[in-house]
Design a protein around this motif. Structure first.
Motif, PDB file in Angstrom:
ATOM      1  N   PHE A   1      -7.178  40.948 -24.817  1.00 26.51           N
ATOM      2  CA  PHE A   1      -5.891  40.445 -24.112  1.00 26.51           C
ATOM      3  C   PHE A   1      -5.698  38.892 -24.162  1.00 26.51           C
ATOM      4  N   VAL A   2      -6.850  38.172 -24.417  1.00 23.95           N
ATOM      5  CA  VAL A   2      -6.777  36.651 -24.475  1.00 23.95           C
ATOM      6  C   VAL A   2      -6.124  36.331 -25.890  1.00 23.95           C
ATOM      7  N   ARG A   3      -6.846  37.100 -26.906  1.00 27.40           N
ATOM      8  CA  ARG A   3      -6.377  36.829 -28.335  1.00 27.40           C
ATOM      9  C   ARG A   3      -5.044  37.273 -28.391  1.00 27.40           C
TER      10      ARG A   3
ATOM     11  N   MET B   1      -2.607  34.584 -26.609  1.00 26.79           N
ATOM     12  CA  MET B   1      -2.312  33.424 -27.143  1.00 26.79           C
ATOM     13  C   MET B   1      -1.530  33.567 -28.748  1.00 26.79           C
ATOM     14  N   LEU B   2      -1.705  34.819 -29.347  1.00 24.18           N
ATOM     15  CA  LEU B   2      -0.924  34.826 -30.357  1.00 24.18           C
ATOM     16  C   LEU B   2       0.591  35.087 -30.089  1.00 24.18           C
ATOM     17  N   GLN B   3       1.005  35.896 -29.064  1.00 27.42           N
ATOM     18  CA  GLN B   3       2.383  36.061 -28.587  1.00 27.42           C
ATOM     19  C   GLN B   3       2.905  34.808 -27.887  1.00 27.42           C
TER      20      GLN B   3
ATOM     21  N   GLY C   1       6.395  30.179 -28.405  1.00 26.77           N
ATOM     22  CA  GLY C   1       6.694  28.518 -28.524  1.00 26.77           C
ATOM     23  C   GLY C   1       7.570  28.456 -29.756  1.00 26.77           C
ATOM     24  N   ALA C   2       6.790  29.167 -30.930  1.00 24.83           N
ATOM     25  CA  ALA C   2       7.877  28.958 -31.973  1.00 24.83           C
ATOM     26  C   ALA C   2       9.431  29.096 -31.696  1.00 24.83           C
TER      27      ALA C   2
END
Length: 320
Positions: free
Chosen positions: A102-104, A107-109, A114-115
């Motif tokens: 979930f953390v991984r 952070m990816l999403q 953010g991009a």
């Protein structure tokens, strides 16, 4: 023509249909394709078979299978859904692995979102045609990136299963061979995707296929060059993800993703500050440089774990 609203409705409907069918299969209401789950799976109890007076023989009823041979006293375990809450000892490995995944994923999403936010703000506070073109170019490039990522994810799924199977059999040499083969395939796939995108870019097919707006095409051109160059790296990252997941390195992947996202965010603001970007196109290019930095850091941290002599893979065979 419902436009984006129609696409959202179709996507949500498809996901709900899939979720309902999965639940029905797991609940045993409908059969799965291979007959190993659902209503195709049945248990027949037989009495007085000479083994402690009572035992279970598992019978798998399938269209093309009439007889099931039971070898020796081997016990077949059938997994059935239940409403009973498992103990914490039974749930702990799942909770730890799930929380790390979930953390991984979060952070990816978060990095991708953010991009998108930076791309949307790249035109400044005033809405302009250049800003709209920048957002459109970013979305087109992002969809191409996601398409290539899903293709590369096939390697991750295969490597995860094969590596987990090899480690379960304690076949370290087999795991090493599988890992090297997967990475060789990832290199070939990355070069193939880069070549396909490069051909589409050089011929003008990609630009004209997605949009005829001149400003959007102008903003999309530099992004396609970055996208093409990043494909071999993307393929390696997804293959490495699958290998590490097969080795149950979930906590390490979560930590490395946090580090990678932090470096990517820092690289974007560094480019903005030291690059002195004032034009929309420059800011958009910096967004994509940051995304490539994210992938680069994921690749470096994954390689570090894969090459660890004390790790489960030992990619370079340094273990004595």
């Amino acid at each position: 023509d419902m436009g984006p609203k129609g696409a959202a409705i179709a996507t949500t409907t498809a996901e709900w249909i899939c979720a309902i069918f999965f639940l029905l299969i797991l609940a045993g209401k409908i059969p799965s394709v291979d007959g190993m789950l659902g209503s195709n799976q049945q248990v027949r109890r037989t009495e007085n078979d000479g083994v402690n007076g009572d035992s279970q023989t598992v019978q798998l009823i399938q269209e093309n299978i009439q007889d099931v041979d039971v070898i020796g006293n081997a016990e077949m375990v059938i997994v059935t859904p239940t409403l009973k809450v498992p103990t914490w000892e039974a749930m702990q490995p799942l909770v730890i692995a799930s929380s790390s995944v979930f953390v991984r994923s979060f952070m990816l999403q978060l990095s991708i979102a953010g991009a998108a936010a930076m791309a949307a703000r790249s035109g400044g506070d005033v809405v302009s045609e250049a800003a709209s073109a920048s957002i459109a170019a970013h979305q087109i490039a992002l969809q191409l990136w996601l398409l290539c990522s899903f293709i590369c994810d096939a390697l991750a799924a295969a490597s995860q299963a094969l590596v987990a199977d090899g480690l379960g059999r304690e076949d370290s040499d087999g795991v090493l061979t599988i890992s090297k083969t997967i990475f060789a395939y990832s290199l070939g796939l990355g070069l193939f995707l880069a070549g396909a995108l490069g051909l589409g870019d050089a011929s003008g097919f990609l630009l004209n296929f997605f949009t005829e707006d001149v400003q959007t095409q102008a903003a999309l051109g530099p992004l396609l060059a970055i996208l093409i160059a990043a494909q071999p790296l993307n393929a390696f990252v997804f293959a490495a993800d699958g290998v590490l997941q097969g080795a149950s390195a979930f906590s390490y992947q979560a930590k490395s993703m946090v580090l990678s996202a932090s470096v990517a965010i820092g690289s974007f603001y560094g480019l903005q500050y030291f690059g002195g970007a004032v034009e929309t196109t420059s800011t958009l290019v910096h967004v994509w440089y940051a995304l490539v930095t994210l992938q680069l850091m994921r690749g470096v941290t994954s390689l570090w774990k894969l090459a660890d002599a004390d790790g489960p893979i030992d990619l370079f065979s340094r273990r004595e």
